[in-house]
Design a protein around this motif. Structure first.
Motif, PDB file in Angstrom:
ATOM      1  N   GLU A  30      27.561   6.893  13.615  1.00  0.00           N
ATOM      2  CA  GLU A  30      27.749   6.351  14.964  1.00  0.00           C
ATOM      3  C   GLU A  30      26.403   6.141  15.664  1.00  0.00           C
ATOM      4  O   GLU A  30      26.199   5.161  16.383  1.00  0.00           O
ATOM      5  CB  GLU A  30      28.644   7.297  15.766  1.00  0.00           C
ATOM      6  N   GLN A  31      25.460   7.035  15.408  1.00  0.00           N
ATOM      7  CA  GLN A  31      24.147   6.956  16.061  1.00  0.00           C
ATOM      8  C   GLN A  31      23.304   5.795  15.546  1.00  0.00           C
ATOM      9  O   GLN A  31      22.454   5.274  16.278  1.00  0.00           O
ATOM     10  CB  GLN A  31      23.391   8.279  15.860  1.00  0.00           C
ATOM     11  N   VAL A  32      23.514   5.391  14.291  1.00  0.00           N
ATOM     12  CA  VAL A  32      22.685   4.322  13.722  1.00  0.00           C
ATOM     13  C   VAL A  32      23.332   2.948  13.879  1.00  0.00           C
ATOM     14  O   VAL A  32      22.903   1.983  13.249  1.00  0.00           O
ATOM     15  CB  VAL A  32      22.357   4.588  12.238  1.00  0.00           C
ATOM     16  N   GLY A  33      24.364   2.844  14.720  1.00  0.00           N
ATOM     17  CA  GLY A  33      24.958   1.535  14.980  1.00  0.00           C
ATOM     18  C   GLY A  33      26.319   1.314  14.389  1.00  0.00           C
ATOM     19  O   GLY A  33      26.777   0.162  14.304  1.00  0.00           O
ATOM     20  N   GLY A  34      26.991   2.388  13.982  1.00  0.00           N
ATOM     21  CA  GLY A  34      28.340   2.244  13.464  1.00  0.00           C
ATOM     22  C   GLY A  34      28.372   1.477  12.147  1.00  0.00           C
ATOM     23  O   GLY A  34      27.399   1.471  11.383  1.00  0.00           O
ATOM     24  N   LEU A  35      29.482   0.837  11.873  1.00  0.00           N
ATOM     25  CA  LEU A  35      29.660   0.147  10.596  1.00  0.00           C
ATOM     26  C   LEU A  35      28.579  -0.903  10.370  1.00  0.00           C
ATOM     27  O   LEU A  35      28.005  -1.001   9.284  1.00  0.00           O
ATOM     28  CB  LEU A  35      31.049  -0.502  10.542  1.00  0.00           C
ATOM     29  N   HIS A  36      28.281  -1.709  11.389  1.00  0.00           N
ATOM     30  CA  HIS A  36      27.280  -2.758  11.205  1.00  0.00           C
ATOM     31  C   HIS A  36      25.902  -2.161  10.939  1.00  0.00           C
ATOM     32  O   HIS A  36      25.120  -2.707  10.146  1.00  0.00           O
ATOM     33  CB  HIS A  36      27.252  -3.666  12.436  1.00  0.00           C
TER      34      HIS A  36
ATOM     35  N   LEU B 284      25.370   0.709   9.376  1.00  0.00           N
ATOM     36  CA  LEU B 284      25.425   1.204   8.002  1.00  0.00           C
ATOM     37  C   LEU B 284      25.268   0.063   7.005  1.00  0.00           C
ATOM     38  O   LEU B 284      24.555   0.188   5.996  1.00  0.00           O
ATOM     39  CB  LEU B 284      26.742   1.932   7.767  1.00  0.00           C
ATOM     40  N   ILE B 285      25.950  -1.056   7.264  1.00  0.00           N
ATOM     41  CA  ILE B 285      25.841  -2.216   6.379  1.00  0.00           C
ATOM     42  C   ILE B 285      24.400  -2.724   6.353  1.00  0.00           C
ATOM     43  O   ILE B 285      23.859  -3.039   5.282  1.00  0.00           O
ATOM     44  CB  ILE B 285      26.808  -3.324   6.829  1.00  0.00           C
ATOM     45  N   ARG B 286      23.759  -2.791   7.522  1.00  0.00           N
ATOM     46  CA  ARG B 286      22.370  -3.261   7.573  1.00  0.00           C
ATOM     47  C   ARG B 286      21.462  -2.361   6.741  1.00  0.00           C
ATOM     48  O   ARG B 286      20.568  -2.853   6.031  1.00  0.00           O
ATOM     49  CB  ARG B 286      21.875  -3.302   9.022  1.00  0.00           C
TER      50      ARG B 286
ATOM     51  N   CYS C  76      25.275  -3.691  -2.866  1.00  0.00           N
ATOM     52  CA  CYS C  76      24.194  -3.141  -2.037  1.00  0.00           C
ATOM     53  C   CYS C  76      24.216  -1.621  -2.059  1.00  0.00           C
ATOM     54  O   CYS C  76      23.453  -0.976  -1.339  1.00  0.00           O
ATOM     55  CB  CYS C  76      24.305  -3.652  -0.603  1.00  0.00           C
ATOM     56  N   THR C  77      25.096  -1.032  -2.865  1.00  0.00           N
ATOM     57  CA  THR C  77      25.130   0.429  -2.983  1.00  0.00           C
ATOM     58  C   THR C  77      24.741   0.847  -4.406  1.00  0.00           C
ATOM     59  O   THR C  77      23.657   1.387  -4.616  1.00  0.00           O
ATOM     60  CB  THR C  77      26.511   0.986  -2.614  1.00  0.00           C
TER      61      THR C  77
ATOM     62  N   TRP D  67      20.924   3.986  -6.216  1.00  0.00           N
ATOM     63  CA  TRP D  67      21.840   4.003  -5.080  1.00  0.00           C
ATOM     64  C   TRP D  67      21.140   3.466  -3.839  1.00  0.00           C
ATOM     65  O   TRP D  67      20.048   3.896  -3.482  1.00  0.00           O
ATOM     66  CB  TRP D  67      22.351   5.414  -4.819  1.00  0.00           C
ATOM     67  N   GLY D  68      21.788   2.487  -3.187  1.00  0.00           N
ATOM     68  CA  GLY D  68      21.222   1.882  -1.993  1.00  0.00           C
ATOM     69  C   GLY D  68      22.089   2.079  -0.769  1.00  0.00           C
ATOM     70  O   GLY D  68      21.967   1.322   0.196  1.00  0.00           O
ATOM     71  N   GLY D  69      22.968   3.062  -0.813  1.00  0.00           N
ATOM     72  CA  GLY D  69      23.856   3.309   0.318  1.00  0.00           C
ATOM     73  C   GLY D  69      23.098   3.655   1.587  1.00  0.00           C
ATOM     74  O   GLY D  69      21.881   3.876   1.584  1.00  0.00           O
ATOM     75  N   ALA D  70      23.836   3.726   2.686  1.00  0.00           N
ATOM     76  CA  ALA D  70      23.226   3.800   4.013  1.00  0.00           C
ATOM     77  C   ALA D  70      22.372   5.041   4.247  1.00  0.00           C
ATOM     78  O   ALA D  70      21.478   5.018   5.101  1.00  0.00           O
ATOM     79  CB  ALA D  70      24.317   3.722   5.083  1.00  0.00           C
TER      80      ALA D  70
END
Length: 388
Positions: free
Chosen positions: A261-267, A269-271, A302-303, A355-358
């Motif tokens: 939530e602190q890093v911008g929510g879903l968008h 995380l995707i970024r 991207c993961t 692994w490239g996850g968020a």
């Protein structure tokens, strides 16, 4: 020459994955240890994982979301065993986990009306062949091949069958089209870096209808039972888990959700995930010894970013010999403490899986890349010396 800069966090394995940046045990101090998971306070913490996950992912209001045992595998098995068999099913397979679901449907459930649509590692089956009158079982992102479906346009809006989507390495890193997905599962140990053990199951209203109107011909283990007396067990989707969960893992999941939530929510995380893919893509474009396993840019994960070695001296070797090259290369990286657990999956073609996850910082991914070049040069020179 050996690079100077090192990743701050060398954790690039595909599961369990890197914890969130800044994670520490202090974040788990509120865990309700030594308490019954059925106590109202503990149940509220469990349900908080459900509700915060729902909000973060943008799950429709009429979808159910619950926690099941045994990670993504347990959640997906429960879905298959309780809902498949009502109509014919198309099984899509292009890597190890998708192939595992084929095995379950054909050899364990022994379903009578099955079509298998398969493709080799790096490829996708022809998605246009999927019949909307039938159920469809597929992974959104092939964790062991690094190949993801590019979008959900191939899934019919007026389908009669249900879609069963294993999204364990896609949820929280990719924009899932929920209206196209009837049954979706994932685990805590992937994109948000949670501890292993628990899986999540999202159900559309059509999936709930299937559960309440269809009774499988086979017996169901207790941990797969989602209905009682022909009705959905609603408590499962309100924090009343089928079996005892780890309250420590629950607290860790909440910690990961709060960070998301602190890093911008879903968008956000995707970024973060796409930034890791972008860094590796730029490097691959300039690096002659390596290429993506995924054949097309639109299907590159991207993961679970999977790479193959295309240098002729290695590519000409047998699969067993290539595997030894990868083992030596990754061993060098682990010895230098710059990357752990990045060899390709055991059933996949020999190569690398990063692994490239968020929870992975793009700066760490960029710092890793020169080390990959260094390690390959070291192994390549030894191959040349042996050949001489």
């Amino acid at each position: 020459m050996k690079p100077i800069d090192r990743p701050n966090r060398p954790f690039f394995g595909s599961g369990p994955t890197a914890k969130r940046p800044g994670w520490s045990l202090a974040g788990l101090e509120g865990a309700m240890l030594g308490r019954s998971h059925r106590d109202s306070a503990a149940k509220a913490r469990i349900n908080e994982v459900i509700e915060r996950s729902r909000k973060l992912l943008g799950l429709p209001d009429d979808y159910r979301l619950g926690i099941l045992p045994a990670s993504d595998t347990g959640a997906f098995e429960a879905a298959m065993w309780t809902m498949l068999g009502a109509r014919g099913v198309d099984l899509l397979s292009w890597e190890s986990f998708g192939e595992g679901w084929v095995t379950d449907a054909v050899k364990q459930l022994k379903l009578a009306d099955v079509r298998t649509l398969s493709a080799d590692y790096g490829q996708l089956p022809d998605l246009a062949e999927v019949d909307g009158a039938r159920d469809a079982v597929f992974t959104w992102n092939g964790t062991t091949s690094g190949v993801r479906v590019p979008d959900g346009r191939w899934i019919a809006d007026d389908r009669q069958g249900l879609t069963f989507c294993d999204a364990t390495s896609a949820a929280f890193a990719m924009d899932l089209p929920w209206s196209k997905l009837d049954v979706t599962t994932w685990s805590w140990q992937k994109v948000l870096g949670g501890e292993a053990q628990h899986g999540m199951l999202a159900l559309s209203p059509r999936a709930v209808e299937r559960l309440e109107t269809y009774k499988p011909a086979w017996p169901l283990p207790k941990i797969f039972r989602l209905t009682k007396g022909g009705k959905l067990i609603e408590g499962i989707f309100k924090g009343e888990t089928i079996n005892t969960p780890s309250m420590l893992a629950v607290e860790d999941a909440l910690d990961g959700l709060a960070w998301a939530e602190q890093v911008g929510g879903l968008h956000g995380l995707i970024r973060r995930s796409e930034a890791n893919l972008a860094a590796i893509s730029a490097w691959v474009a300039e690096t002659p010894w390596v290429d993506f396993l995924a054949a097309g840019p639109a299907t590159r994960s991207c993961t679970s970013i999977c790479l193959k070695i295309v240098d002729p001296a290695v590519a000409s070797l047998s699969a067993e010999q290539q595997g030894k090259v990868v083992k030596e290369l990754t061993g060098l990286l682990a010895k230098e403490k710059v990357a752990y657990d990045i060899a390709g999956y055991r059933d996949a073609p020999p190569g690398l899986r990063i692994w490239g996850g968020a929870t992975v910082d793009a700066e760490d991914t960029k710092a890793l890349l020169p080390w990959l070049d260094w390690a390959f040069a070291e192994v390549r020179s030894r191959l040349g010396a042996q050949a001489a």
